[in-house]
Design a protein around this motif. Structure first.
Motif, mmCIF file in Angstrom:
data_model
loop_
_atom_site.group_PDB
_atom_site.id
_atom_site.type_symbol
_atom_site.label_atom_id
_atom_site.label_comp_id
_atom_site.label_asym_id
_atom_site.label_seq_id
_atom_site.Cartn_x
_atom_site.Cartn_y
_atom_site.Cartn_z
ATOM 1 N N LEU A 80 0.841 -1.205 0.000
ATOM 2 C CA LEU A 80 0.000 0.000 0.000
ATOM 3 C C LEU A 80 0.870 1.246 0.000
ATOM 4 O O LEU A 80 0.695 2.155 -0.815
ATOM 5 C CB LEU A 80 -0.904 0.012 1.237
ATOM 6 C CG LEU A 80 -2.063 -0.982 1.245
ATOM 7 C CD1 LEU A 80 -2.733 -0.980 2.601
ATOM 8 C CD2 LEU A 80 -3.061 -0.633 0.161
ATOM 9 N N VAL A 81 1.798 1.284 0.934
ATOM 10 C CA VAL A 81 2.626 2.476 1.106
ATOM 11 C C VAL A 81 3.477 2.746 -0.141
ATOM 12 O O VAL A 81 3.603 3.884 -0.587
ATOM 13 C CB VAL A 81 3.534 2.320 2.347
ATOM 14 C CG1 VAL A 81 4.460 3.510 2.481
ATOM 15 C CG2 VAL A 81 2.673 2.173 3.589
ATOM 16 N N ALA A 82 4.007 1.654 -0.721
ATOM 17 C CA ALA A 82 4.871 1.827 -1.890
ATOM 18 C C ALA A 82 4.104 2.425 -3.061
ATOM 19 O O ALA A 82 4.688 3.051 -3.946
ATOM 20 C CB ALA A 82 5.468 0.484 -2.298
ATOM 21 N N ASN A 83 2.813 2.225 -3.078
ATOM 22 C CA ASN A 83 2.042 2.690 -4.212
ATOM 23 C C ASN A 83 1.174 3.894 -3.892
ATOM 24 O O ASN A 83 0.094 4.082 -4.452
ATOM 25 C CB ASN A 83 1.210 1.543 -4.778
ATOM 26 C CG ASN A 83 2.102 0.444 -5.321
ATOM 27 O OD1 ASN A 83 2.981 0.699 -6.127
ATOM 28 N ND2 ASN A 83 1.906 -0.767 -4.848
ATOM 29 N N GLY A 84 1.655 4.691 -2.972
ATOM 30 C CA GLY A 84 1.038 5.996 -2.748
ATOM 31 C C GLY A 84 -0.215 5.996 -1.897
ATOM 32 O O GLY A 84 -1.040 6.899 -2.011
ATOM 33 N N PHE A 85 -0.391 4.994 -1.051
ATOM 34 C CA PHE A 85 -1.545 5.036 -0.156
ATOM 35 C C PHE A 85 -1.276 6.065 0.936
ATOM 36 O O PHE A 85 -0.310 5.984 1.677
ATOM 37 C CB PHE A 85 -1.773 3.666 0.477
ATOM 38 C CG PHE A 85 -2.985 3.572 1.367
ATOM 39 C CD1 PHE A 85 -4.230 3.308 0.826
ATOM 40 C CD2 PHE A 85 -2.872 3.761 2.734
ATOM 41 C CE1 PHE A 85 -5.346 3.223 1.640
ATOM 42 C CE2 PHE A 85 -3.989 3.672 3.552
ATOM 43 C CZ PHE A 85 -5.232 3.402 3.005
#
Lengths: 308, 579
Positions: free
Chosen positions: B137-142
């Motif tokens: 999630l975090v890696a993809n801009g969440f």
């Protein structure tokens, strides 16, 4: 977990008894009479010699002497050595500096070994990797005392970067070069171990999954390659703490450091059985403690390992 | 007022306007090479492939056909020295070949998700499941607080079919079963709602029933989200059932592509025809040849039996109330729990026949096989071999018995010693049992290799120089070396490609006819059972729930569990009219 620690601590008892008995036995079997040697060329009068033997229970049978030693250990009173100085004091003076030296070496080998190992593993087969491999091979092949003397001449005498010897009450700076020499061989091993482990982990399926998630290269390296790769390295480092304490005997000799190494060496020469066995025992206990610590750290790094 | 505001996230340079008829993924004349010690090896040699938004496409092919390599090239995750040497991959109008690292990392997860093959090795064992999903999630801009991320992880786990996500997220991969891990991997793959999901053999490591559940779930989820799916599989039946469009690859090339059913009903290329003909999942309803061969063999054996040993019992292996209980060490010293792996099973293996022991992993079928082999001691009950209870045998008699019962194991990569040449591997049992002189043994190895249709020159080679199918042939030859009466085949064909699998099954059938062997065939794959077995025993949780002839089990299953297993055979529901 508590059961596990408890069980491991219980194991210390037989190890302690076995180790002390073995070392005491070996020292006891050593040829030569320390008391006769005390007086030098002229020798001491018979009566004085007898009195000393009586005082140190040297006429008693082996097991009685061993029991006297155990009593000394458990009452924290090992008594004086031949020169009248309390054994406990000798040991208390020797250990701090050796401990500092070993810890510095441990820090050096851990930081550089893992750091360079990581880089080499990531660039397996490239220039950096090949260069580092040749250097580590050299470090492993050259004996520590050669390394020590070369470092002394090059960095101490010719370049003047470090003090040549440490001497009494050495500070951080004067211990730096001895620590590096002491760390050398182990660092080479740690580096190679890390390198192989990293290179292997890089091709692991879960690392590919991590990349497929969209993690950046540094995130993948830090979170998924390094941590997994450290598991075997940690085992080595723990076992190595013991080697460092023992290895310091040579290094301390070269750099004239009054630590455990020097003390142990002199005590062996003078036949100070109690001091020798006490120091060796402490080294054994340090070794056991370090290994317990490693096993616990293991469980922290790898959640699959649960001690029961 | 004609200001157009781009509400979508800022995509790196030049994302063109999309219309729904434009392909989402277009691969044109893709070539991929690997650098090896022997020079450049071309793994993919000109592949064309198109995936439209929301479409599901399957690439089918055997191992080494280049199907996974093609898929991995899309997200720039080629292993080792792999490199795209020619051709183009366009995704959403953008060229992906030669894209820089940052842009590729941006693309991964966000636009193209991956569900990898082996759930056992694809999750990092040292991180919690939740952490690993959170990373995606975090890696993809969440954007969101820690609590929001946690809530989203729970949601994603629930979506992937793992309720109770709060608790699951805190567990580690080793606390999950294979199916659960695969669900977690699906949650990771779909975490950032990619437009395309690459599913690389997502269930080939799982039991059929679990496979069906997970694929059903994945299908529902992707169609709901409108995600396009690129399936990679070796299983034609599965591909036909799960994808609209099939692409068949063979030796690095696309040999045939088109709508799934068209290809199955009317395969054009020679390779596709062979694939359709030998796919057990498709063939299970009609291939009777192996079965019939078995029947004629039966007649041969009948004669054989009378000639050799008229008084021998009809049933060569009889298991009576066989039970195995394992002690599992508890959390405290001295404490333990008992685990009953095999719970009072009875079965008979008639001479010259094949009994299939079918069940999912954990059903106790391999434990039962090991007891028949004498590798495990039963806790209670008995294995009667040729009229004699094996528990009563002395050490010497047991050694003699081992000659008569030989195993072939699942993984031909693991069951042959890599340091032993093929000759040594096959000769070893002969040497151990002091059979013949060295010369005679060598002749025997030659004969055995001929029996399993390998040239005699193979005996100087080492396992790593051979393919999976060849290795399994050697394992069969080794099992045959001592002229056993019973062969225990523990998932002996499960690790092989369909075509190779069909060959080995054919070989086993022929050998049975020729030598009058009895097979105890352990498998999770009912489709294969139909081709080889005379009798079936279905196992579940250590018990046999159904024991009948193969035809009875397939045509008229009595137990719900058997029905469930049958329904889970991929492609089982497809009607195929091809000859």
């Amino acid at each position: 977990m508590l059961w596990y620690i408890g069980r491991r601590l219980l194991q210390v008892i037989p190890v302690f008894l076995g180790a002390t008995l073995l070392i005491y036995g070996m020292v006891f079997l050593r040829p030569g009479d320390p008391v006769a040697a005390l007086g030098g060329e002229r020798g001491l009068p018979e009566a004085v010699q007898d009195q000393i033997r009586e005082q140190f229970h040297l006429n008693d049978p082996f097991f009685v002497q061993y029991l006297y030693f155990l009593k000394g250990i458990f009452t924290f009173d090992l008594g004086p050595d031949f020169s009248g100085r309390p054994v406990a004091e000798t040991i208390a003076n020797a250990f701090p500096v050796t401990f500092q030296l070993a810890l510095m070496a441990l820090a050096i080998e851990t930081i550089f070994g893992i750091g360079f190992g990581l880089i080499a593993g990531m660039r397996k087969g490239k220039f950096f990797d090949s260069t580092v491999l040749v250097w580590t091979l050299l470090l492993i092949a050259v004996p520590t005392f050669v390394l020590g003397f070369v470092a002394q001449i090059v960095f101490g005498v010719q370049l003047g970067w470090f003090p040549v010897t440490a001497g009494r009450d050495p500070d951080f700076e004067s211990l730096l070069m001895p620590a590096m020499v002491l760390a050398g061989t182990s660092m080479a091993y740690i580096l190679r171990l890390t390198r192989t482990s990293v290179a292997e982990n890089l091709t692991a399926d879960h690392v590919r999954t991590a990349r497929a998630k969209g993690l950046s290269r540094s995130q993948v390296t830090n979170r998924h390659v390094l941590r997994n790769s450290l598991i075997p390295v940690v085992t080595f480092i723990g076992a190595d703490l013991g080697n460092l304490m023992a290895g310091s005997i040579v290094t301390e000799g070269i750099f004239n450091i009054n630590g455990v190494g020097g003390t142990l060496f002199e005590s062996i020469i003078r036949g100070e059985n109690v001091t020798v066995v006490a120091i060796a025992t402490i080294l054994v206990l340090v070794y056991i403690a370090a290994n317990l610590l490693v096993d616990l750290l293991y469980a922290v790094l790898d959640p699959r390992i649960r001690y029961a | 007022m004609t200001t157009t505001i781009n509400l979508t996230e800022k995509a790196p340079e030049g994302a063109p306007k999309r219309d729904d008829n434009a392909p989402l993924l277009e691969i044109k004349d893709l070539k991929i090479s690997f650098t090896t010690g022997a020079g450049l090896v071309e793994a993919v040699r000109g592949v064309d492939l198109t995936v439209y938004p929301g479409q599901s496409v399957a690439i089918v092919g055997e191992s080494g056909s280049g199907k996974s390599t093609t898929a991995h090239a899309v997200i720039d995750l080629l292993p080792g020295t792999g490199k795209v040497t020619a051709g183009s991959i366009t995704f959403d109008g953008r060229e992906l070949v030669g894209l820089d690292r940052k842009a590729t990392e941006y693309l991964r997860g966000r636009d193209i998700g991956l569900v990898p093959q082996d759930p056992m090795s694809n999750l990092n064992p040292v991180w919690r499941i939740g952490t690993q999903i959170e990373e995606a999630l975090v890696a993809n801009g969440f954007q969101g607080t820690k609590a929001e991320r946690r809530a989203r992880v729970t949601e994603l786990l629930g979506e992937a079919g793992l309720p109770d996500g709060d608790r699951r997220a805190l567990q580690y991969p080793h606390e999950f079963s294979g199916g659960m891990r695969q669900r977690a991997l699906i949650a990771i793959g779909l975490a950032s709602r990619p437009k395309l999901l690459i599913a690389d053999e997502p269930t080939s490591a799982l039991d059929v029933t679990v496979q069906k559940k997970i694929l059903d779930h994945l299908e529902g989820l992707t169609s709901e989200l409108g995600t396009a799916v690129l399936f990679i599989t070796h299983d034609l039946g599965l591909a036909a059932e799960r994808a609209e469009h099939l692409v068949v690859m063979y030796k690095g090339k696309v040999v045939e592509s088109g709508p799934a059913l068209d290809i199955l009903k009317n395969p054009q290329h020679e390779y596709t025809r062979r694939l359709v003909a030998s796919a057990p999942s498709l063939a299970s309803r009609r291939i009777q040849s192996a079965h019939e061969a078995g029947r004629s063999a039966e007649e041969q054996i009948a004669g054989h039996e009378v000639k050799v040993d008229g008084a021998a019992p009809k049933d060569v292996v009889v298991a009576k109330d066989l039970t195995k209980v394992f002690r599992i060490r508890g959390a405290r010293p001295g404490s333990h729990t008992n685990f009953t792996a095999v719970d009072g099973i009875d079965f008979v293996l008639p001479r010259g026949k094949t009994l299939a022991l079918v069940g999912e992993s954990g059903s106790g079928k391999s434990t039962a096989a090991n007891m028949v082999l004498g590798l495990l001691e039963p806790t209670s009950g008995s294995v009667v071999f040729d009229g004699q209870d094996t528990a009563t045998l002395s050490g010497r008699e047991q050694f003699a018995m081992r000659r008569r019962v030989q195993p072939v194991f699942q993984n031909p990569y693991g069951s042959l010693d890599p340091m032993y040449s093929v000759f040594n591997s096959i000769e070893e049992p002969l040497r151990l049992h002091k059979v013949g002189t060295r010369k005679q043994r060598e002749q025997r190895v030659r004969d055995l290799l001929e029996m399993v249709a390998l040239p005699a020159s193979t005996m100087r080679r080492f396992p790593n120089e051979l393919s999976g199918g060849q290795r399994q042939r050697i394992a069969v030859a080794r099992a045959l070396a001592l002229e056993p009466e019973v062969i225990v085949l523990d998932e002996a064909v499960s690790a092989l490609d369909v075509l190779v699998q069909a060959q080995i099954l054919q070989l086993l059938g022929d050998l049975q006819g020729e030598l009058g062997l009895s097979y105890l065939f352990i498998t999770h794959d009912l489709a294969v059972v139909r081709q080889i077995a005379d009798l079936v025993a279905v196992m579940k949780d250590g018990r046999i729930v159904e024991h009948a002839t193969t035809d009875e089990v397939f045509d008229d299953p009595q137990q719900d569990y058997t029905k469930e297993l049958l329904a889970a055979i991929p492609g089982g529901s497809l009607e195929i009219g091809a000859a």
